[in-house]
Design a protein around this motif. Sequence first.
Motif, PDB file in Angstrom:
ATOM      1  N   SER A  36      31.822  44.110  37.903  1.00 14.92           N
ATOM      2  CA  SER A  36      30.392  43.689  37.400  1.00 14.92           C
ATOM      3  C   SER A  36      30.466  43.097  36.001  1.00 14.92           C
ATOM      4  CB  SER A  36      29.028  44.520  37.298  1.00 14.92           C
ATOM      5  OG  SER A  36      29.554  45.742  36.868  1.00 14.92           O
ATOM      6  N   GLU A  37      31.685  43.607  35.206  1.00 12.31           N
ATOM      7  CA  GLU A  37      31.980  43.212  34.058  1.00 12.31           C
ATOM      8  C   GLU A  37      32.643  41.855  33.756  1.00 12.31           C
ATOM      9  OE1 GLU A  37      34.319  46.537  32.706  1.00 12.31           O
ATOM     10  OE2 GLU A  37      32.374  47.782  33.532  1.00 12.31           O
ATOM     11  N   LEU A  38      33.149  41.360  34.816  1.00  7.60           N
ATOM     12  CA  LEU A  38      33.862  39.841  34.876  1.00  7.60           C
ATOM     13  C   LEU A  38      32.649  39.117  35.381  1.00  7.60           C
ATOM     14  CD1 LEU A  38      37.560  41.165  35.942  1.00  7.60           C
ATOM     15  CD2 LEU A  38      36.770  40.183  33.794  1.00  7.60           C
ATOM     16  N   PRO A  39      32.930  37.929  34.911  1.00  6.53           N
ATOM     17  CA  PRO A  39      32.130  36.764  35.463  1.00  6.53           C
ATOM     18  C   PRO A  39      32.499  36.152  36.792  1.00  6.53           C
ATOM     19  CG  PRO A  39      33.267  35.889  33.659  1.00  6.53           C
ATOM     20  CD  PRO A  39      33.804  37.236  33.596  1.00  6.53           C
ATOM     21  N   ARG A  40      31.444  35.950  37.693  1.00  2.58           N
ATOM     22  CA  ARG A  40      31.714  35.412  38.887  1.00  2.58           C
ATOM     23  C   ARG A  40      32.799  34.236  39.123  1.00  2.58           C
ATOM     24  NH1 ARG A  40      27.870  36.989  42.682  1.00  2.58           N
ATOM     25  NH2 ARG A  40      28.290  39.006  43.041  1.00  2.58           N
ATOM     26  N   GLU A  41      32.633  33.487  38.212  1.00  2.78           N
ATOM     27  CA  GLU A  41      33.608  32.317  38.258  1.00  2.78           C
ATOM     28  C   GLU A  41      35.132  32.587  38.082  1.00  2.78           C
ATOM     29  OE1 GLU A  41      31.420  32.565  35.824  1.00  2.78           O
ATOM     30  OE2 GLU A  41      32.450  32.048  33.683  1.00  2.78           O
ATOM     31  N   LEU A  42      35.322  33.841  37.548  1.00  4.43           N
ATOM     32  CA  LEU A  42      36.642  34.132  37.354  1.00  4.43           C
ATOM     33  C   LEU A  42      37.147  34.586  38.876  1.00  4.43           C
ATOM     34  CD1 LEU A  42      37.382  36.524  34.560  1.00  4.43           C
ATOM     35  CD2 LEU A  42      38.395  34.294  35.054  1.00  4.43           C
ATOM     36  N   MET A  43      36.359  35.507  39.554  1.00  2.00           N
ATOM     37  CA  MET A  43      36.475  35.787  40.970  1.00  2.00           C
ATOM     38  C   MET A  43      36.835  34.605  42.046  1.00  2.00           C
ATOM     39  SD  MET A  43      34.418  38.561  42.663  1.00  2.00           S
ATOM     40  CE  MET A  43      33.162  37.705  43.794  1.00  2.00           C
ATOM     41  N   MET A  44      35.798  33.604  41.666  1.00  2.00           N
ATOM     42  CA  MET A  44      36.085  32.461  42.542  1.00  2.00           C
ATOM     43  C   MET A  44      37.304  31.771  42.300  1.00  2.00           C
ATOM     44  SD  MET A  44      33.643  32.328  44.819  1.00  2.00           S
ATOM     45  CE  MET A  44      33.974  33.813  45.020  1.00  2.00           C
ATOM     46  N   ALA A  45      37.604  31.492  40.882  1.00  2.00           N
ATOM     47  CA  ALA A  45      38.707  30.911  40.671  1.00  2.00           C
ATOM     48  C   ALA A  45      39.911  31.469  41.099  1.00  2.00           C
ATOM     49  CB  ALA A  45      38.993  30.719  38.929  1.00  2.00           C
ATOM     50  N   GLY A  46      39.917  32.796  41.322  1.00  2.00           N
ATOM     51  CA  GLY A  46      41.166  33.693  41.754  1.00  2.00           C
ATOM     52  C   GLY A  46      41.040  33.439  43.452  1.00  2.00           C
ATOM     53  N   ALA A  47      40.068  33.256  43.898  1.00  2.00           N
ATOM     54  CA  ALA A  47      39.911  32.932  45.273  1.00  2.00           C
ATOM     55  C   ALA A  47      40.649  31.644  45.485  1.00  2.00           C
ATOM     56  CB  ALA A  47      38.352  32.993  45.931  1.00  2.00           C
ATOM     57  N   VAL A  48      40.231  30.783  44.875  1.00  2.00           N
ATOM     58  CA  VAL A  48      40.885  29.651  45.031  1.00  2.00           C
ATOM     59  C   VAL A  48      42.144  29.325  44.813  1.00  2.00           C
ATOM     60  CG1 VAL A  48      40.824  27.027  43.998  1.00  2.00           C
ATOM     61  CG2 VAL A  48      38.654  28.055  44.242  1.00  2.00           C
ATOM     62  N   ILE A  49      42.701  30.142  43.713  1.00  2.00           N
ATOM     63  CA  ILE A  49      44.310  30.265  43.637  1.00  2.00           C
ATOM     64  C   ILE A  49      45.032  30.957  44.868  1.00  2.00           C
ATOM     65  CG2 ILE A  49      45.970  31.226  42.221  1.00  2.00           C
ATOM     66  CD1 ILE A  49      44.184  31.158  39.811  1.00  2.00           C
ATOM     67  N   ALA A  50      44.160  31.867  45.461  1.00  2.00           N
ATOM     68  CA  ALA A  50      45.020  32.551  46.533  1.00  2.00           C
ATOM     69  C   ALA A  50      44.601  31.620  47.664  1.00  2.00           C
ATOM     70  CB  ALA A  50      44.352  33.825  46.912  1.00  2.00           C
ATOM     71  N   THR A  51      43.701  30.477  47.951  1.00  2.00           N
ATOM     72  CA  THR A  51      43.680  29.991  49.040  1.00  2.00           C
ATOM     73  C   THR A  51      44.443  28.457  49.087  1.00  2.00           C
ATOM     74  OG1 THR A  51      41.160  30.517  49.084  1.00  2.00           O
ATOM     75  CG2 THR A  51      41.811  28.760  50.659  1.00  2.00           C
TER      76      THR A  51
END
Lengths: 410, 443
Positions: free
Chosen positions: A370-385
Amino acid sequence: MSALRTGAIIALLSGLSWGALGMIIIGVTFSLVSGEAAIPPVGRAIIAALVGAAVCLATPQSFGERRRLGYSAAAILGVMLILTLGRPFGLPLSAAPLLQFIALILFVLLVAWANVQVLTGVPVGAMLRYPFEAALIRILKGVGLILFTVFVFLPFYVMVMTSFKSQAALLANPLDFSIDLGQGASSLFRSYIDLFRDFNFATYILNSAIVSICTVALTLLVAIPGAYAVARLRFPARDLFAQSVLLIYMVPAIVLVLPLYAVFSQIELRNTLTGLLIVYPATTIPVALYMLQGYFRGLPAEMEEAGLMDGLSRTGVIWKITLPLSLPALASVALYVFMIAWNEFLFAFMFLDDPAIFTLPRGVASLNSSELPRELMMAGAVIATVPIMLIFLWLERFMVQGLAAGAVKG
Amino acid sequence: MSTDSQELDAVRAGSLSEAKGPPKGAGPLQRREARLAYAMLAPTFLIVCLIVLLPLVANFWISVKPVQLGDLRPPETTVSERVRANAVQAGDTFEIRYTIRNSSPRMALSDVSFSDAVPADDVRLAIQDDRCTLGEGVLSCVLGDLEPSARERISIEATAERDIEDVEALLEGSDPNATGSGGNVLTDFSFTFDNFRRVFDATEFWNVMWVSLAYTVFGTAGALILGLFAALLLNEAFKGRAFLRGLFLFPYVAPVIAVAYTWVTLLDPNSGTLNAILLQMRAIETPINFLGQRYAEFSLLGVPISFPVALTTVIAFEAWRYFPLSFLFILARMQSIGTDMYEAAEMDGASPFQQFRFLSLPQLAAILAILFLLRFIWTFNKFDDIFLLTGGAAGTRTLTVNVYEQAIGLSNIGAGAAVAVVVFAVLLTFALIFFKFSPKEEG
């Protein structure tokens, strides 16, 4: 029932589904792209589409497709503008005028075109069963294709777009996926830059690549001789072995993970990539062996026998005859195994604690806070995908074969 | 003469018996082939045994053992040394205190001892404690057994032989060597049925069971039906079909963690796109917490219904992610059905729906059945998807998520293993039922 089998019913269904679907899809897309809070008037869009369908049905078939399309489109546009008092998306025309104009034209043309496609050759009155059902299927197929495409595509669109936005902007207006290209690349790719600079994502990519490639190599190294033995050589209990291989990959990973966790903790293999490189091949070898032996069986045995007669050893036969013939199958198996290893989450999540050896899925999991913004998680998801998607699109033929052959697993 | 003729007879008898029919048993060539096959299969066999079968058995073992997550770190003897003096002069006495502790809160240690180097030229030790002896500059103490979390103190009186600036640094500079063998809770012979009692006693057990079944049945059926529809849509060639076929495989090819987190983002009640769209369309008045709401209460025709929201969402995700597989299989099967059958049906006046119902569906029945069985088992085994979407909250805890929850969430590896045994048992039951009712001739 047969009293209902008329062209009017088809026109009704066509207008209803295209009006609703067209307005929802185009209205929402307009909102997402422009960032304006459009309120798509679905009910009025349906009425307009029904009028369009009626016009289309009333226009003689002899008029030709283009003319019927024109009449129908004009009717839809007129009704739409009148019913919405000149606010076709619940917004004044001055809001994002160009995009709104494009969206309106797209809506009118889509609905008119779809109506014409469905209603070509459909009379006003009673219809025979065959053409009636055929027209119905045209509606269903069109609606189905659009719904499916949106259903599959929307999450990926959200994933990519969220990674370019900021949490604050998304909370303010979750529908605004408009990208401001004027902000410059470093601002647009801020999340990605953060991930590579502060979160070691370059290391994670490298780790994932190492683990996946080594898994493929180890799997093939072990599975090829095994598959060859099962496919070609005669030995007692051969069929039993071939079948039990299938059973092995019905064993759920979650049952294996606790004992492996316990034992690997005690022999200090848990928090290492070596540990993963022991577990991953073990889960993929049975699938690979099963897929390969099926392919080997389909190869003509005569060529191998000829090779044996000419003095090749078994190893020579496998190396010089069987493997070159099975390159497509090897590619499929390799890609399939690569995909499994690249995407694997459970073992990576349970085993890896040290950020220096995180694989990509484990790294993305560490962004879920919850301390990290959502867009970081989504950017990570994009990098993995992205890498696995590129490989998929590049080698789709092999990939699809691999999926089809090994798809019982998942 | 007699020996020769006997040998001859034996040879004759042998050749006669060979001539009677084909040789029984394996000939040398066959044996060599089998040996080669075993050699080629040995690595597979070894790895599968070590990483799949052995853990499977070990899981049963752990499930009847009182193992906590913390027990996986073996118990250790820790020794700390304190000297309560700084600068001393020759002849001063001071105390060296050793504290020996068992690091494990649950496992006893045996054969505990430690040794520590003592600078014999600088200090003289007066040992009163009979557990300790002084060797050549080395103090060694034998303590025997140490109960879990137990602490032992040993104090030794020391006399300085000369003036020392910092006696504390001098003595504490050498770290004591501790030994002690703790039992390993994984390999000892303490058993308990508490794990199973815990798992079955919990009131939520049957709840978890039902959630698992509902998830499995509806998730499998959903993926299958979506796959069937998608295959029907793409069965006939049209422009853009290859593109759509590729697109339809995306959900399965993408990493589960990426798509699961995307759904979480998409369905978020505050900043999620889907809720925003629904609100914007005036379809709902307040945002729906798709992944966090257990039940939505509403009444249909006066009948109160509580609709499981989160479970339905999770099932929808399952269907979304795995429909590509059934799609691929069903499409392949459809493409392999000959067209002449349909031509004949057209001649006979069969309508499109009749053609689907009476021609396509029977042709697809076999592949649908196989897909259902395999997907059923795999959906039941699924852990990642639900874990990443909800973590098992809001009425979505399946058996597999419960394994994790017990073992890692509640730090009770034994209880987790007990749930895993239940998972395995249920799976075995399914498999037996399926094998019983599946047609025998299918490969």
